[in-house]
Design a protein around this motif. Structure first.
Motif: not given
Length: 125
Positions: A15-20, A24-32
């Protein structure tokens, strides 16, 4: 810790790995999607208007602005942006607007800035 205690925490680890990973994907999408280069544009007046429906169901005027903008290195680019329901404007002649320009999505954000926050090479003198 005993091996039994470590084996009992595998769900928490996943669960922690999925949350991380999702973070990371959310921040990456926002930057993109919303990131880009900042350009500074001096408003010379609106180039037109169009109807915008704000969340309460009322139709108001949005504005279109066109002009030449400069980045922090002094490079010029002709930009056009429309105001959105969150900030309809209008902007007044002489105001400086910082516009975020994304290569794939065009203008993704704008905001009014003070002349003191404009880099020296991007100033309109």
């Amino acid at each position: 810790m005993s091996k039994l205690a470590i084996k009992g925490h595998w769900i928490e680890t996943i669960l922690v790995a999925l949350l991380v990973g999702v973070t990371i994907l959310s921040v990456g999408w926002h930057i993109y999607r919303y990131g880009g280069a900042y350009y500074y544009m001096e408003v010379n007046g609106s180039s037109g208007s169009f109807p915008v429906t704000v969340p309460v169901g009322i139709t108001q005027n949005g504005y279109v602005y066109r002009g030449t903008a400069k980045d922090k290195y002094g490079n010029r680019k002709h930009l056009e942006f429309r105001t959105v329901a969150d900030d309809l404007g209008p902007f007044h002649k002489g105001q400086i607007i910082r516009v975020t320009y994304n290569l794939k999505f065009g203008v993704t954000n704008y905001k009014e800035v003070n002349c003191d926050h404009v880099p020296p090479l991007a100033r309109f003198d």
